[in-house]
Design a protein around this motif. Structure first.
Motif, PDB file in Angstrom:
ATOM      1  N   ILE A  14       0.848  -1.178   0.000  1.00 28.70           N
ATOM      2  CA  ILE A  14       0.000   0.000   0.000  1.00 28.70           C
ATOM      3  C   ILE A  14       0.894   1.243   0.000  1.00 28.70           C
TER       4      ILE A  14
ATOM      5  N   ASP B 112      -5.460   8.396   8.623  1.00 32.74           N
ATOM      6  CA  ASP B 112      -6.679   8.584   7.826  1.00 32.74           C
ATOM      7  C   ASP B 112      -6.742   7.586   6.677  1.00 32.74           C
ATOM      8  N   GLU B 113      -5.585   7.280   6.095  1.00 29.75           N
ATOM      9  CA  GLU B 113      -5.539   6.332   4.983  1.00 29.75           C
ATOM     10  C   GLU B 113      -5.248   4.907   5.460  1.00 29.75           C
TER      11      GLU B 113
ATOM     12  N   HIS C  15      -5.794   3.273   8.196  1.00 29.66           N
ATOM     13  CA  HIS C  15      -6.740   2.537   9.057  1.00 29.66           C
ATOM     14  C   HIS C  15      -7.600   1.557   8.273  1.00 29.66           C
ATOM     15  N   LYS C  16      -7.771   1.804   6.972  1.00 27.89           N
ATOM     16  CA  LYS C  16      -8.598   0.920   6.139  1.00 27.89           C
ATOM     17  C   LYS C  16      -8.015  -0.488   6.040  1.00 27.89           C
ATOM     18  N   TYR C  17      -6.727  -0.586   6.298  1.00 21.25           N
ATOM     19  CA  TYR C  17      -6.031  -1.865   6.099  1.00 21.25           C
ATOM     20  C   TYR C  17      -5.590  -2.515   7.415  1.00 21.25           C
TER      21      TYR C  17
ATOM     22  N   GLY D  92      -6.486  -3.921  11.570  1.00 24.23           N
ATOM     23  CA  GLY D  92      -7.495  -4.596  12.388  1.00 24.23           C
ATOM     24  C   GLY D  92      -6.871  -5.780  13.095  1.00 24.23           C
TER      25      GLY D  92
ATOM     26  N   GLN E 273      -6.195  -8.634  10.858  1.00 24.22           N
ATOM     27  CA  GLN E 273      -5.497  -8.335   9.609  1.00 24.22           C
ATOM     28  C   GLN E 273      -4.083  -7.820   9.846  1.00 24.22           C
TER      29      GLN E 273
ATOM     30  N   TYR F  44      -6.962   6.254  14.906  1.00 29.17           N
ATOM     31  CA  TYR F  44      -7.534   4.951  14.524  1.00 29.17           C
ATOM     32  C   TYR F  44      -8.845   4.703  15.265  1.00 29.17           C
TER      33      TYR F  44
ATOM     34  N   LEU G 292     -11.614   6.961  13.958  1.00 26.86           N
ATOM     35  CA  LEU G 292     -12.133   6.575  12.639  1.00 26.86           C
ATOM     36  C   LEU G 292     -12.932   5.281  12.678  1.00 26.86           C
ATOM     37  N   THR G 293     -12.500   4.321  13.511  1.00 25.60           N
ATOM     38  CA  THR G 293     -13.198   3.030  13.555  1.00 25.60           C
ATOM     39  C   THR G 293     -14.337   3.026  14.561  1.00 25.60           C
TER      40      THR G 293
END
Length: 427
Positions: free
Chosen positions: A36, A127-128, A130-132, A134, A137, A158, A161-162
């Motif tokens: 990424i 901001d970017e 955090h999508k990846y 968890g 993951q 994080y 956002l979550t």
């Protein structure tokens, strides 16, 4: 990345000869599952806009969710993120725990930035990213340029956002950021690993002169644990030079060093309080007389002339703290001179133990004592050491071979990953 791959492939030659199907597994493993790259815009205190690059390479999740550091350094690149992710995947695979490997960070330089600037950068970075992330993951850990402050800002964004406390980031202080001994684990583990090797030689750490490079969290915790084991640590270093205290550092001196680093002062200031010490500008510590070396600064910090200096200084054991601190030419010199090199994949795996603890529900429900944690850490390092030697023996590398630990660790880690990838099919 290329040097790292070459070392692993060299180790795997007897494995690939015995079973050619592993060649295809190796080809798959050398390609990360995902890489990424993203921009990180942020505003400084003067209101000016800057843009940095962010990276996260999730190399392998064959064994479990990813663990791996975030590095903030102006020289950070995608290639370095790949190297760090690949090394971490193998390090985690060599450990007794089921974890994948990742690496990443940004070319942002936190040095000289205000608290507010670092906070704004970390928030934009997350901001970017955090999508990846968890708990099932990928969860990041500290690395160069990323400490408790940065991890706090990253986790805060994080969570924002979550919307919930999902998982844990590996850092110190309070429960959301992971186990309280996270920063100690890697440094302490290095010293425990050195003790295991010395025990095979019927030797102990007490009284041995040790040179340490770096002046960050890792180096400081190595000093601390060496001191508690009765060793005599005599050096640390930074990008400008190295500090030598022939009398050895004690706990009061280590406290002074920490204060100097927190205040972002030069290591030269240490000499003002300890006039017998010396600071050497634009130099490395590898020519100082020693028994053991602990490189804990960065990759390729020991080149061919440094390796020659180490051999001449009497060094017989090198414990890698940083990832691949020796150039290929340096490794050749050390091996020919019978200096035993303990690879970072095995020796610096202490932090992996924390990752395993953080993933367990038990860790969230109780506070381990320092004694309990050290006992668990020592057991984990012993398992890593023994499985490296056992695998090396199975593939023809004798215990007294200076390359045994390197080859055994690489083979063991690869086989653990390979078996999982075969079981899971072509995914």
């Amino acid at each position: 990345m290329l040097k790292c791959v070459q070392e692993v492939v060299h180790s795997l030659e007897p494995v690939l000869v015995k079973n050619t199907q592993y060649i295809h597994i190796l080809e798959r493993l050398l390609e990360p599952e995902r890489a990424i790259i993203f921009r990180v815009p942020w505003v400084d205190d003067r209101g000016e806009t800057h843009v940095n690059r962010g990276f996260r390479v999730q190399f392998s999740q064959a064994l479990g969710p990813c663990r791996g550091g975030l590095r903030f350094h102006p020289l950070m690149t995608l290639s370095i993120a790949k190297f760090l992710g690949f090394e971490q995947a193998l390090k985690n695979a060599l450990s007794p725990y089921k974890l994948g490997g990742a690496g990443g960070g940004s070319d942002f330089d936190p040095k000289g930035k205000s608290e507010a600037e670092i906070m704004r950068f970390c928030q934009s970075f997350m901001d970017e990213l955090h999508k990846y992330l968890g708990p099932d993951q990928d969860l990041p850990a500290e690395d160069l340029g990323v400490g408790p402050r940065e991890m706090g800002y990253l986790f805060g964004q994080y969570k924002r956002l979550t919307g919930h406390f999902q998982g844990s980031f590996t850092g110190p202080k309070i429960f959301w950021s992971g186990y309280s001994l996270r920063t100690e684990a890697t440094g302490y583990g290095l010293v425990f690993f050195a003790r295991l090797i010395l025990a095979e030689m019927n030797k102990e750490l007490k009284g041995l002169r040790c040179i340490v490079s770096g002046a960050g969290k890792l180096a400081m915790h190595v000093l601390e644990k060496l001191l508690s084991c009765g060793a005599i640590p005599i050096t640390i270093s930074d990008s400008k030079g190295y500090l030598l205290d022939e009398d050895g550092f004690d706990y009061v001196k280590i406290s002074l060093l920490r204060d100097i680093k927190v205040q972002q002062r030069s290591l030269r200031d240490y000499v003002k309080s300890n006039p017998r010490a010396k600071y050497f500008e634009d130099a490395k510590p590898w020519s100082e007389q020693c028994d053991i070396a602990f490189p804990c600064a960065s990759q390729n910090e020991i080149d061919q002339p440094d390796a020659i200096a180490l051999v001449n200084s009497g060094c017989r054991l090198l414990i890698e703290g940083s990832n691949m601190p020796c150039t290929s030419q340096a490794i050749d010199i050390l091996r020919k001179s019978k200096v035993l090199v303990a690879p970072a994949k095995a020796a610096s795996a202490g932090g992996v133990a924390v990752g395993e603890l953080e993933l367990s529900n038990e860790c969230n429900l109780m506070q381990w004592s320092a004694e309990d944690f050290e006992a668990k850490l020592q057991d984990m390092m012993k398992q890593t050491y023994e499985r490296s030697l056992k695998t090396a023996s199975e593939y023809g590398y004798l215990k007294d071979n200076p390359e045994a630990l390197v080859h055994g660790g690489n083979i063991c880690a690869f086989l653990n990953l390979a078996h999982a990838m075969i079981d899971q099919g072509c995914v």
